[in-house]
Scaffold this motif. Structure first.
Motif, PDB file in Angstrom:
ATOM      1  N   VAL A  18       0.826  -1.214   0.000  1.00  0.00           N
ATOM      2  CA  VAL A  18       0.000   0.000   0.000  1.00  0.00           C
ATOM      3  C   VAL A  18       0.861   1.265   0.000  1.00  0.00           C
ATOM      4  CG1 VAL A  18      -1.735   1.280   1.320  1.00  0.00           C
ATOM      5  CG2 VAL A  18      -1.936  -1.178   1.083  1.00  0.00           C
ATOM      6  N   ASP A  19       1.963   1.264   0.735  1.00  0.00           N
ATOM      7  CA  ASP A  19       2.834   2.444   0.781  1.00  0.00           C
ATOM      8  C   ASP A  19       3.463   2.722  -0.577  1.00  0.00           C
ATOM      9  OD1 ASP A  19       2.303   2.900   3.457  1.00  0.00           O
ATOM     10  OD2 ASP A  19       4.011   1.699   4.142  1.00  0.00           O
ATOM     11  N   GLU A  20       3.895   1.681  -1.274  1.00  0.00           N
ATOM     12  CA  GLU A  20       4.479   1.857  -2.607  1.00  0.00           C
ATOM     13  C   GLU A  20       3.438   2.374  -3.596  1.00  0.00           C
ATOM     14  OE1 GLU A  20       5.827  -2.118  -3.233  1.00  0.00           O
ATOM     15  OE2 GLU A  20       7.867  -1.681  -2.555  1.00  0.00           O
ATOM     16  N   ALA A  21       2.226   1.833  -3.532  1.00  0.00           N
ATOM     17  CA  ALA A  21       1.155   2.284  -4.423  1.00  0.00           C
ATOM     18  C   ALA A  21       0.806   3.745  -4.141  1.00  0.00           C
ATOM     19  CB  ALA A  21      -0.071   1.401  -4.264  1.00  0.00           C
ATOM     20  N   ASP A  22       0.749   4.112  -2.872  1.00  0.00           N
ATOM     21  CA  ASP A  22       0.480   5.501  -2.501  1.00  0.00           C
ATOM     22  C   ASP A  22       1.576   6.409  -3.031  1.00  0.00           C
ATOM     23  OD1 ASP A  22      -1.020   7.559  -1.037  1.00  0.00           O
ATOM     24  OD2 ASP A  22       0.742   7.621   0.273  1.00  0.00           O
ATOM     25  N   TYR A  23       2.819   5.999  -2.886  1.00  0.00           N
ATOM     26  CA  TYR A  23       3.951   6.793  -3.381  1.00  0.00           C
ATOM     27  C   TYR A  23       3.859   6.957  -4.900  1.00  0.00           C
ATOM     28  CZ  TYR A  23       8.698   8.313  -4.374  1.00  0.00           C
ATOM     29  OH  TYR A  23       9.783   9.008  -4.815  1.00  0.00           O
ATOM     30  N   ALA A  24       3.505   5.894  -5.614  1.00  0.00           N
ATOM     31  CA  ALA A  24       3.396   5.959  -7.068  1.00  0.00           C
ATOM     32  C   ALA A  24       2.299   6.936  -7.492  1.00  0.00           C
ATOM     33  CB  ALA A  24       3.119   4.570  -7.636  1.00  0.00           C
ATOM     34  N   ILE A  25       1.170   6.894  -6.820  1.00  0.00           N
ATOM     35  CA  ILE A  25       0.052   7.783  -7.170  1.00  0.00           C
ATOM     36  C   ILE A  25       0.396   9.231  -6.847  1.00  0.00           C
ATOM     37  CG2 ILE A  25      -2.323   8.402  -6.543  1.00  0.00           C
ATOM     38  CD1 ILE A  25      -2.810   5.336  -6.315  1.00  0.00           C
ATOM     39  N   VAL A  26       0.978   9.478  -5.684  1.00  0.00           N
ATOM     40  CA  VAL A  26       1.369  10.836  -5.302  1.00  0.00           C
ATOM     41  C   VAL A  26       2.406  11.374  -6.272  1.00  0.00           C
ATOM     42  CG1 VAL A  26       2.559  12.193  -3.528  1.00  0.00           C
ATOM     43  CG2 VAL A  26       0.757  10.609  -2.876  1.00  0.00           C
ATOM     44  N   THR A  27       3.360  10.536  -6.676  1.00  0.00           N
ATOM     45  CA  THR A  27       4.384  10.950  -7.630  1.00  0.00           C
ATOM     46  C   THR A  27       3.758  11.313  -8.972  1.00  0.00           C
ATOM     47  OG1 THR A  27       6.027   9.565  -6.526  1.00  0.00           O
ATOM     48  CG2 THR A  27       6.520  10.260  -8.780  1.00  0.00           C
ATOM     49  N   MET A  28       2.822  10.497  -9.445  1.00  0.00           N
ATOM     50  CA  MET A  28       2.160  10.788 -10.714  1.00  0.00           C
ATOM     51  C   MET A  28       1.402  12.115 -10.637  1.00  0.00           C
ATOM     52  SD  MET A  28      -0.758   8.737 -12.807  1.00  0.00           S
ATOM     53  CE  MET A  28      -2.072   9.353 -11.784  1.00  0.00           C
ATOM     54  N   LEU A  29       0.670  12.335  -9.556  1.00  0.00           N
ATOM     55  CA  LEU A  29      -0.071  13.585  -9.405  1.00  0.00           C
ATOM     56  C   LEU A  29       0.864  14.789  -9.324  1.00  0.00           C
ATOM     57  CD1 LEU A  29      -2.858  12.417  -6.935  1.00  0.00           C
ATOM     58  CD2 LEU A  29      -3.077  12.835  -9.389  1.00  0.00           C
ATOM     59  N   ASN A  30       1.988  14.635  -8.634  1.00  0.00           N
ATOM     60  CA  ASN A  30       2.972  15.716  -8.561  1.00  0.00           C
ATOM     61  C   ASN A  30       3.567  16.024  -9.919  1.00  0.00           C
ATOM     62  OD1 ASN A  30       2.601  16.174  -5.837  1.00  0.00           O
ATOM     63  ND2 ASN A  30       4.272  14.825  -5.220  1.00  0.00           N
ATOM     64  N   CYS A  31       3.785  14.991 -10.736  1.00  0.00           N
ATOM     65  CA  CYS A  31       4.298  15.201 -12.091  1.00  0.00           C
ATOM     66  C   CYS A  31       3.285  15.945 -12.957  1.00  0.00           C
ATOM     67  CB  CYS A  31       4.667  13.872 -12.741  1.00  0.00           C
ATOM     68  SG  CYS A  31       6.133  13.107 -12.042  1.00  0.00           S
ATOM     69  N   ILE A  32       2.011  15.620 -12.798  1.00  0.00           N
ATOM     70  CA  ILE A  32       0.966  16.332 -13.539  1.00  0.00           C
ATOM     71  C   ILE A  32       0.940  17.802 -13.112  1.00  0.00           C
ATOM     72  CG2 ILE A  32      -1.536  16.565 -13.856  1.00  0.00           C
ATOM     73  CD1 ILE A  32      -1.677  13.472 -13.725  1.00  0.00           C
ATOM     74  N   LYS A  33       1.010  18.061 -11.802  1.00  0.00           N
ATOM     75  CA  LYS A  33       1.015  19.437 -11.302  1.00  0.00           C
ATOM     76  C   LYS A  33       2.220  20.211 -11.835  1.00  0.00           C
ATOM     77  CE  LYS A  33      -1.012  18.109  -6.894  1.00  0.00           C
ATOM     78  NZ  LYS A  33      -0.731  18.024  -5.446  1.00  0.00           N
ATOM     79  N   ALA A  34       3.391  19.572 -11.808  1.00  0.00           N
ATOM     80  CA  ALA A  34       4.606  20.233 -12.285  1.00  0.00           C
ATOM     81  C   ALA A  34       4.515  20.510 -13.787  1.00  0.00           C
ATOM     82  CB  ALA A  34       5.835  19.375 -11.982  1.00  0.00           C
ATOM     83  N   GLY A  35       3.971  19.565 -14.540  1.00  0.00           N
ATOM     84  CA  GLY A  35       3.806  19.760 -15.977  1.00  0.00           C
ATOM     85  C   GLY A  35       2.861  20.900 -16.282  1.00  0.00           C
ATOM     86  N   LEU A  36       1.787  21.015 -15.521  1.00  0.00           N
ATOM     87  CA  LEU A  36       0.850  22.128 -15.720  1.00  0.00           C
ATOM     88  C   LEU A  36       1.504  23.461 -15.378  1.00  0.00           C
ATOM     89  CD1 LEU A  36      -2.441  20.598 -14.318  1.00  0.00           C
ATOM     90  CD2 LEU A  36      -2.010  21.288 -16.673  1.00  0.00           C
ATOM     91  N   ALA A  37       2.271  23.487 -14.305  1.00  0.00           N
ATOM     92  CA  ALA A  37       2.938  24.725 -13.907  1.00  0.00           C
ATOM     93  C   ALA A  37       3.989  25.140 -14.927  1.00  0.00           C
ATOM     94  CB  ALA A  37       3.575  24.551 -12.527  1.00  0.00           C
ATOM     95  N   GLN A  38       4.691  24.161 -15.487  1.00  0.00           N
ATOM     96  CA  GLN A  38       5.786  24.464 -16.409  1.00  0.00           C
ATOM     97  C   GLN A  38       5.291  24.693 -17.832  1.00  0.00           C
ATOM     98  OE1 GLN A  38       8.760  21.433 -16.543  1.00  0.00           O
ATOM     99  NE2 GLN A  38      10.111  22.588 -17.864  1.00  0.00           N
TER     100      GLN A  38
END
Length: 92
Positions: A18-38
């Motif tokens: 569960v911790d790895e899956a949570d990390y993967a989802i949070v990382t994906m969402l952070n990448c989407i946020k960073a892509g939108l900002a950039q």
């Protein structure tokens, strides 16, 4: 479905804990946020397009009191679903 349900589902499908899956989802969402900002746009094939929109300053009104005030300029996000994704939703 909330994030917790999504984490459990990803964990079950992939075999991650569960911790790895949570990390993967949070990382994906952070990448989407960073892509939108950039870049202002993130396209995910077979899902859709996220776009950052610039909203202009405008005059707003409090509906309860009628008081007029200025709504400041801001950025917001829009999402347009891919046609394949829309079709899949309609089949379910």
């Amino acid at each position: 479905m909330i994030k917790k349900d999504l984490v459990i589902k990803v964990s079950n499908i992939t075999g991650m804990n569960v911790d790895e899956a949570d990390y993967a989802i949070v990382t994906m969402l952070n990448c989407i946020k960073a892509g939108l900002a950039q870049d202002g746009k993130v396209t995910i094939n077979e899902l859709g397009v996220f776009k950052a929109l610039d909203k202009c300053e405008r005059v707003g009104r409090n509906p309860k009191t009628g008081e007029i005030h200025t709504v400041s300029a801001r950025r917001s996000v829009s999402f347009k679903a891919n046609q394949k994704f829309k079709n899949q939703l309609n089949e379910v």
